[in-house]
Write an enzyme that holds these catalytic residues in place. Structure first.
Site, PDB file in Angstrom:
ATOM      1  N   ASN A 102      54.541  42.129  51.433  1.00 29.35           N
ATOM      2  CA  ASN A 102      55.094  43.374  50.910  1.00 29.35           C
ATOM      3  C   ASN A 102      56.616  43.253  50.812  1.00 29.35           C
ATOM      4  O   ASN A 102      57.277  42.875  51.772  1.00 29.35           O
ATOM      5  CB  ASN A 102      54.693  44.532  51.831  1.00 29.35           C
ATOM      6  CG  ASN A 102      55.065  45.889  51.259  1.00 29.35           C
ATOM      7  OD1 ASN A 102      56.211  46.292  51.304  1.00 29.35           O
ATOM      8  ND2 ASN A 102      54.073  46.595  50.740  1.00 29.35           N
ATOM      9  N   CYS A 133      58.067  54.105  49.479  1.00 26.86           N
ATOM     10  CA  CYS A 133      58.124  54.511  50.883  1.00 26.86           C
ATOM     11  C   CYS A 133      58.824  55.864  51.029  1.00 26.86           C
ATOM     12  O   CYS A 133      59.976  56.017  50.598  1.00 26.86           O
ATOM     13  CB  CYS A 133      58.857  53.467  51.713  1.00 26.86           C
ATOM     14  SG  CYS A 133      59.023  53.923  53.455  1.00 26.86           S
ATOM     15  N   LYS A 167      53.066  49.191  44.426  1.00 28.45           N
ATOM     16  CA  LYS A 167      52.524  50.212  45.325  1.00 28.45           C
ATOM     17  C   LYS A 167      53.098  51.575  44.946  1.00 28.45           C
ATOM     18  O   LYS A 167      54.311  51.773  44.952  1.00 28.45           O
ATOM     19  CB  LYS A 167      52.844  49.876  46.779  1.00 28.45           C
ATOM     20  CG  LYS A 167      52.116  50.781  47.779  1.00 28.45           C
ATOM     21  CD  LYS A 167      52.279  50.262  49.195  1.00 28.45           C
ATOM     22  CE  LYS A 167      51.455  51.073  50.193  1.00 28.45           C
ATOM     23  NZ  LYS A 167      51.561  50.525  51.566  1.00 28.45           N
TER      24      LYS A 167
END
Length: 316
Positions: A102, A133, A167
């Site tokens: 990641n 995030c 993501k």
């Protein structure tokens, strides 16, 4: 004796022995769980987010339990990409499973630095780009703007041949629009969803339960949101979709695949039971065998939506 089903799937050029991955941020660098579970039972491991330099993360407290889930504000604490390659990769190379690393950062240049360093490192099968995030300043900037999301993926596509998995955050109006933008920019897959932004308050002290005030909500509470996101994304893109959010059992994983996911990630469940991911993979295999599903690929996007004619009309 029932024939064991074929559980293999592909994420771009990354081959997975089964569709169950350990989710980033919940499984450390693999070695933390290696004494509790056979890591080769996973289809793959997604590491903690890496940044160019070591990062201490957010102030404590950084986790709080919630009904059917948890809040966290770890804030991308990590050892930095150079220490990862030097200290963590030797262990990870020995595991018989796919390794997905990641990648994080602030500006595009930081994502580029990490990607360049990892692209020359043997043993890595794919990169998951953490553009979503909720626990760091600006952490969702890329995944809430389709133009910026595309710019980030395009910049990384130009410097690596590794499969790129973008993501995505659920904290947007139209997650499918963001998915389309990263597909057009060269992403090989998308993973969704990252955590939902949440908050909890200690009414006795009247203070937030997290040091960063807000954090990311994960666990079974968010599974219906995640399944809906996977369904919407899978209808709009042709690249694989990796489902994340509240997966606790093999049947949970099958639900995501039927909705359109090619693979899934198990996260919060690993805090409850370190062997959860491996159990999910075994339970999925058992479910497929019991349901006479010869290949897990038969499940992907197999959802049947009734036509309006089939929906009964109830008088008001």
């Amino acid at each position: 004796m029932k024939t064991r089903p074929d559980l293999s799937v592909n994420i771009g050029s990354c081959e997975l022995k089964n569709p169950v991955l350990a989710a980033s941020g919940t499984f450390g660098y693999g070695s933390e769980y290696g004494r509790f579970v056979d890591l080769s039972e996973f289809g793959g491991i997604v590491t903690k987010t890496l940044t160019p330099e070591p990062w201490p993360g957010n102030p404590p407290p950084r986790a709080a339990e919630t009904p059917a889930g948890m809040l966290n504000s770890i804030g991308l604490q990590n050892v930095g990409v150079d220490a990862f390659v030097r200290d963590k990769m030797p262990y990870l190379r020995e595991i018989d499973t796919a390794l997905i690393v990641n990648v994080g950062g602030g500006p595009v240049e930081e994502f580029v630095r990490v990607t360049e360093r990892l692209s020359g490192c043997d043993g890595i099968d794919a990169l998951e780009i953490n553009m979503s995030c909720p626990n760091v300043s600006g952490g969702m900037d890329f995944s809430t703007d389709p133009r910026r999301a595309a710019e980030l993926v395009s910049a990384l596509r130009g410097i690596t041949d590794l499969p790129i998995i973008a993501k995505l955050t659920p904290n947007v109006t139209d997650i499918a629009q963001i998915a389309r933008s990263v597909e057009d920019a060269g992403a090989d897959a998308v993973s969704a969803i990252n955590t939902l932004r949440g908050m909890a308050v200690d009414i006795r002290t009247r203070r937030p339960m997290l040091g960063a005030v807000t954090g990311g909500l994960s666990g079974p509470a968010i599974k219906p949101v995640a399944v809906a996101a996977i369904y919407r994304i899978a209808r709009e893109v042709s690249i694989p979709v990796i489902g994340i959010g509240g997966i606790m059992s093999g049947e949970d994983a099958v639900e995501f695949l039927v909705a359109g996911a090619t693979a899934v990630q198990v996260g919060t469940a690993s805090f409850v039971e370190p062997r959860a991911g491996a159990s999910v993979a075994r339970e999925m295999a058992d479910w497929c065998a019991g349901s006479e599903v010869r290949s897990v690929r038969e499940l992907i996007g197999s959802i049947e939506i009734p036509s309006q004619e089939d929906v009964p009309c109830h008088p008001s």
